[in-house]
Enzyme design. Structure first.
Site, PDB file in Angstrom:
ATOM      1  N   ARG A 169      52.900 -54.588  11.092  1.00 28.56           N
ATOM      2  CA  ARG A 169      52.022 -53.504  11.506  1.00 28.56           C
ATOM      3  C   ARG A 169      52.730 -52.182  11.249  1.00 28.56           C
ATOM      4  NH1 ARG A 169      48.434 -56.507  11.246  1.00 28.56           N
ATOM      5  NH2 ARG A 169      46.873 -57.091  12.817  1.00 28.56           N
ATOM      6  N   GLU A 179      46.379 -47.408   9.932  1.00 29.54           N
ATOM      7  CA  GLU A 179      45.466 -48.533  10.135  1.00 29.54           C
ATOM      8  C   GLU A 179      45.412 -49.014  11.579  1.00 29.54           C
ATOM      9  OE1 GLU A 179      45.585 -51.455   6.532  1.00 29.54           O
ATOM     10  OE2 GLU A 179      47.647 -50.947   7.056  1.00 29.54           O
ATOM     11  N   HIS A 202      47.471 -53.600   2.238  1.00 24.45           N
ATOM     12  CA  HIS A 202      47.184 -54.655   3.206  1.00 24.45           C
ATOM     13  C   HIS A 202      46.676 -55.917   2.502  1.00 24.45           C
ATOM     14  CE1 HIS A 202      46.755 -54.883   7.781  1.00 24.45           C
ATOM     15  NE2 HIS A 202      46.729 -56.119   7.335  1.00 24.45           N
TER      16      HIS A 202
END
Length: 338
Positions: free
Chosen positions: A241, A270, A297
């Site tokens: 992340r 994000e 991603h």
């Protein structure tokens, strides 16, 4: 007795045959645009009265959305990581949430290994050099770091961490790890990984890989202080992340040379649930073209894998509306997100 089909909103494109599976037991309000996910406004305009939601990485389910969807009974997440979904708010409102925990680790680990090799062997600047027209044959250029014998530290030894470790062992890397829930060596069929403290891992590793969820304790775990504990010339890899690392601190460390390189498949912009998230990738990261490898991603972006993930999420919807507990149901104490 007439059975009324539930109404389900699907926020992102899915394969046609999988959509047909849902239509067998539900009325579908589906996004058929492969490039643009539905915004919150789109979802509410089309499905404020929906009974179910098939959600993806681009969605954020919080108390505000739940208030606007009073009929919502279940959210099936076609993701492993669910930090964008407020599980406690769903539980308070009696909404069942399920995710897909077991299908993303392998392809994400593959991409991570590719990013490591691309970064440490300077593959992107070397590619640009060849395309420039200046390449005239072998020269002693672009010397990089090999994996054999190199200390590689993995922060987080859950499913993703173990999958990455297996691939690194095949490359004869010296794998070490830190995990808050595992304070000793971890024995795996592929080998034994040595568990050490985070400070030890940062100081001993030439390559540091982040493979842990985004929770309050891990937000900006890799900050300026953590980077200062690394060896000069360390490579940092982030397939987990974006907000687990401080992107501004990384940009400064790349400019100073403290970090030799940074590879990421995820970015802080994000992390929709964070109100103070940045709205773009820092310019210092984008400008460091010779010392960064970025992908949009793509961790699970393998067609058959995405198909399997979506099919699992659809199975969870079908289970719920049959009166069963979905296989991937999430409890209030769960926090795993990668």
């Amino acid at each position: 007795m007439t059975w009324n089909k539930p109404k389900i909103v699907i926020t992102n494109w899915i394969h046609d045959d999988i959509l047909a599976e849902i239509e067998e037991f539900a009325i579908c309000i589906a996004n058929r645009d492969r490039t643009t996910p539905w915004s919150r406004e789109d979802i509410l305009e089309r499905g404020a009265d929906a009974d179910g939601l098939l959600a993806f990485m681009t969605d954020m389910v919080d108390d505000a959305l739940l208030r606007e969807m009073p009929n919502l009974k279940t959210v099936s997440c076609a993701v492993r990581g669910y930090d964008n979904f407020d599980i406690d708010a769903c539980i308070r409102r009696g909404v069942t949430v399920a995710h897909v925990p077991d299908l993303l680790q392998g392809p994400t680990a593959d991409l991570t290994l590719g990013a490591i090799i691309a970064l440490t062997r300077h593959m992107l600047p070397a590619d640009r050099y060849v395309r420039s027209g200046n390449f005239e044959g072998w020269r002693p250029h672009f010397y990089g770091l090999g994996l054999a014998g190199t200390p590689v530290g993995i922060v987080g030894m859950g499913g993703l961490g173990r999958a990455i470790a297996k691939r690194l062992l095949a490359c004869e890397a010296n794998v070490i790890f830190h995990d808050r829930q595992v304070d000793r060596a971890r024995i795996d069929p592929w080998g034994t990984f040595e568990g050490i403290s985070l400070d030890e891992l940062l100081s001993e590793s030439r390559i540091v890989i982040l493979a842990l969820p985004l929770v309050q304790e891990t937000h900006h775990l890799i900050d300026r202080d953590a980077i200062a504990k690394m060896q000069p010339g360390t490579y940092l890899i982030n397939p987990a992340r974006g907000s687990v690392a401080d992107e501004l601190a990384i940009g400064d460390a790349l400019k100073s040379g403290r970090l030799a390189g940074y590879a990421a498949d995820v970015f802080a912009m994000e992390d929709w649930r964070l109100p103070d998230r940045p709205r773009s990738i820092p310019r210092d990261l984008l400008d460091a073209t010779d010392r960064t490898v970025f992908t949009p991603h793509l961790g699970s972006a393998v067609d058959e894998v995405r198909r399997d993930i979506t099919k699992a999420a659809v199975r969870h919807l079908a289970q719920f509306f049959r009166g069963e507990t979905p296989d991937g149901a999430i409890g209030p104490a769960s926090a795993e997100a990668v």
